[in-house]
Enzyme design. Structure first.
Site, PDB file in Angstrom:
ATOM      1  CB  CYS A 186       9.401 -32.668   0.235  1.00 28.37           C
ATOM      2  SG  CYS A 186       9.976 -34.625   0.251  1.00 28.37           S
ATOM      3  CE  LYS A 237      -8.231   4.717   4.286  1.00 28.35           C
ATOM      4  NZ  LYS A 237      -8.277   3.367   4.006  1.00 28.35           N
ATOM      5  CB  CYS A 266      10.679 -37.293   4.905  1.00 32.03           C
ATOM      6  SG  CYS A 266      11.235 -36.595   2.773  1.00 32.03           S
ATOM      7  CD  GLU A 284     -15.074   6.670  11.748  1.00 32.23           C
ATOM      8  OE1 GLU A 284     -15.757   6.670  11.272  1.00 32.23           O
ATOM      9  OE2 GLU A 284     -15.654   7.314  12.978  1.00 32.23           O
ATOM     10  CD  GLU A 287       6.787  -0.398  -5.065  1.00 37.46           C
ATOM     11  OE1 GLU A 287       7.045  -0.509  -6.149  1.00 37.46           O
ATOM     12  OE2 GLU A 287       6.254  -1.296  -3.291  1.00 37.46           O
ATOM     13  CE1 TYR A 288      -2.546   2.555  -7.191  1.00 37.91           C
ATOM     14  CE2 TYR A 288      -3.104   3.572  -4.830  1.00 37.91           C
ATOM     15  CZ  TYR A 288      -3.521   3.488  -5.784  1.00 37.91           C
ATOM     16  OH  TYR A 288      -4.623   3.810  -6.761  1.00 37.91           O
ATOM     17  CB  CYS A 330       7.008 -36.250   2.987  1.00 39.62           C
ATOM     18  SG  CYS A 330       8.228 -34.866   3.947  1.00 39.62           S
ATOM     19  CG  ASP A 379      -2.021  -1.351   1.149  1.00 37.01           C
ATOM     20  OD1 ASP A 379      -1.855  -1.721  -0.071  1.00 37.01           O
ATOM     21  OD2 ASP A 379      -2.649  -1.061   1.769  1.00 37.01           O
TER      22      ASP A 379
END
Length: 660
Positions: free
Chosen positions: A420, A114, A405, A112, A36-37, A425, A34
């Site tokens: 794997c 967000k 394993c 309030e 970066e946007y 496994c 968020d």
């Protein structure tokens, strides 16, 4: 910067933002965080303010949200569902306060949290819930009424029968529900949602409301959009009234008379983030008086009486002490960094996923490094970058064998994951068993995940072959298993010994081999021994197979553990022969694509008929497709068939084709 360069930058920014808007709002699959946007969006705003003559009507700054999907009925919002203007500093909040006070006197603000979810509208007539919709582009949203009805915190009937009420809220997924969903997705070998916000949005926009119901969504309602039968003058009065009506409103909100009080409350909410079981990405500041809101008005996109403060991601330095390898339930080896503990977003962080080998190489992460950590979406810790390497450090190498394993691991071409390959496994046992017993695989009725977990915990199940040695008294000793249900499960397991070969092949969970490929493989080779000894060249020659699929099959059947498993299943009496006999070749050489909801049969049933008559069922439409069997709500496949001139048939026409 001259106008030419500004125009170039604006074009590129708009293109990037539109792309990320679609990923975030429409596909619920963001590729950047968020912050970066937000910084990209802020840069666009600044350039447009500097060059107002270059602002265009289709700029992301002039629109709200993103396009509406055609899989839902459109809903026109009588009261637009506006976005909020964002602030990222204390000075910007001071500027907001100054703008408000230049228009109205002595404003009171309500501060309030967000919420980070999906914004929706709920409509009530005579106290009954009648319609719910997404925000969409702010003017037109999507009708998701049926899905909203599945959310327990959406009141179906209000405590007071108002003639009409429309409210706005935020659908969210709690952190606890998000982690439970991620576990289920991992078990089903599905790509997990990136964060709770996208999980909530993706869950609410499902065509099948049963899927939405299974995701445990919640809602906070924070605005009255329209109301008849009640006069409201202030926002805090409206919130209290909404609570009386039965809505879940923000759990805390504070009235502030000065901007200093606003800043203090914003900071207090920021410190609370780590203690909440839901995601918030900021705080919202609203003018309390509705009369003053009328005076302040709105821009083409934002109300002038509200401001959102977005918390920047908190980043801190720490040292990487070690790297642990965890084997997930799908066999993926995930490296996890162990760090010197630090406090981020109000919680102590000492571990963070390093995702995969590519992520480690790209950032050149080494044990002993000083790194920068932050929390993505305030929930999942992540490494941002390496600050410095420890002296004499060496590049990290993923292990060559599975730590669970000891079997050699593999990384397939085009995949980031190291896996794997052992079908027995221990780390993958629960997921393997759930798949092995699933409806399209061995179809063991009554063997759900809860029963499988109990069997594993008691040491009764270490391999799919153990199912066929289970005794009645062992199953009866499980929690909530009576005599009748225990015997029913024993009978269901024994019944699967007679399954067709393709079910067993699919039940193995071979990478890249789905149900259709398992059927092709079984039909072509006719028995398990022939498949076991087949070469990659022979398998690749099957129509519908590619080299990657063929290599995956050969790799699976050359494992010692696979031979051991098949031997035990054979000794238990499990069928190893193909039973599917094509006795009617009327569809030989014909390819069908199935889409939409058929009136009287499922697509699986129709596909089985086509294959029994020698035909082939494909998942995509191409020029090689002979028929598209289309039902109700057929989507893009029908459109493509019409564009390519492929013959489209109804279920009635299909029934005519299969009559003797």
């Amino acid at each position: 910067m001259d106008v030419k360069e500004a125009k170039k930058q604006l074009k590129e920014l708009r293109k990037q933002i539109e792309y990320h808007n679609k990923k975030y709002y429409t596909e619920d699959a963001p590729e950047i965080d968020d912050y970066e946007y937000d910084m990209m969006y802020r840069r666009l705003q600044q350039l447009e303010e500097q060059y107002p003559e270059l602002v265009t009507p289709d700029s992301p700054t002039q629109k709200v949200g993103a396009e509406v999907l055609n899989k839902f009925q459109p809903v026109v919002h009588t009261v637009p569902m506006e976005s909020l203007h964002d602030s990222f500093s204390e000075q910007e909040l001071i500027d907001f306060d100054r703008r408000v006070r230049s228009a109205v006197e002595n404003p009171i603000y309500i501060v309030e949290p967000k919420f980070d979810g999906l914004s929706v509208s709920l409509e009530y007539r005579d106290g009954l819930f009648v319609r719910g919709s997404t925000r969409g582009d702010g003017t037109v949203g999507e009708d998701v009424t049926d899905n909203l009805r599945t959310i327990r915190t959406v009141p179906k009937q209000l405590t007071r029968a108002l003639p009409f009420l429309e409210v706005r809220g935020e659908v969210y997924m709690s952190h606890e529900s998000f982690f439970r969903l991620s576990e289920r997705q991992e078990l089903n070998d599905e790509k997990p949602f990136k964060n709770p916000r996208n999980a909530a949005a993706g869950s609410l926009r499902q065509k099948d409301s049963k899927v939405t119901a299974s995701r445990t969504l919640d809602i906070f309602v924070f605005n009255v959009q329209q109301v008849t039968g009640k006069e409201l003058h202030n926002h805090d009065d409206a919130l209290n009234f909404l609570k009386e009506l039965g809505f879940a409103v923000p759990p805390f909100f504070t009235a502030c008379s000065t901007v200093d009080e606003v800043v203090a409350e914003v900071n207090r909410i920021g410190e609370l983030r780590g203690s909440l079981d839901y995601s918030i990405d900021g705080a919202v500041i609203k003018v309390n008086s509705f009369a003053q809101r009328e005076v302040l008005g709105s821009t083409s996109k934002f109300p002038k009486w509200a401001e959102a403060f977005k918390y920047p991601p908190e980043e801190k330095e720490t040292r990487l002490l070690s790297i642990e390898i965890n084997v997930g339930r799908t066999g993926v080896l995930t490296p996890t960094g162990v760090f010197e503990p630090i406090t981020l977003a109000g919680t102590t962080v000492s571990r963070a996923t390093l995702h995969n080998e590519d992520f480690i190489r790209e950032k050149d992460i080494r044990i002993g490094d000083t790194v920068i950590l932050r929390k993505a979406g305030e929930i999942i810790p992540e490494v941002v970058s390496v600050v410095s390497h420890m002296q004499d450090s060496v590049p990290y190498e993923m292990p060559e064998v599975c730590p669970s394993c000891g079997v050699k691991v593999a990384r397939e071409e085009g995949e980031a994951a190291t896996r794997c390959t052992n079908p027995e496994c221990p780390a993958q046992l629960l997921r393997h068993m759930i798949h092995f017993s699933s409806r399209d695989a061995m179809d063991i009725d009554g063997l759900g995940p809860a029963v499988i977990e109990q069997l594993i915990k008691q040491g009764l199940l270490t391999s799919p072959a153990d199912l066929y040695t289970l005794r009645f008294d062992q199953i009866a000793s499980l929690e909530r298993k009576g005599e009748k249900s225990s015997q029913n499960l024993i009978d269901a397991i024994q019944k699967t010994k007679d399954n067709d070969l393709y079910r067993l092949v699919y039940a193995f969970g071979i990478p890249h081999i789905g149900l259709k490929a398992a059927k092709l493989l079984s039909s072509y080779f006719q028995n398990m021994d022939a498949i076991f000894h087949a070469s990659a060249e022979e398998i690749a020659a099957i129509d519908g197979f590619g080299q990657i699929m063929a290599d995956s099959v050969v790799q699976f059947f050359t494992l010692d553990n696979t031979a051991h498993l098949i031997g035990r299943l054979r000794d238990a009496g499990v069928n190893m022969l193909c039973k599917t006999v094509v006795d009617d070749n009327r569809f030989y050489g014909k390819t069908f694509v199935l889409t939409g909801t058929l009136p009287t049969m499922t697509r699986t049933q129709a596909g089985a008929i086509i294959e029994k008559m020698g035909g082939k069922v494909s998942g995509s439409v191409s020029k090689k497709t002979d028929y598209v069997l289309a039902g109700e709500d057929a989507g893009s496949k029908l459109t493509k068939a019409q564009q390519l001139g492929v013959t489209v048939i109804s279920e009635e026409e299909f029934n005519n084709m299969i009559q003797d």
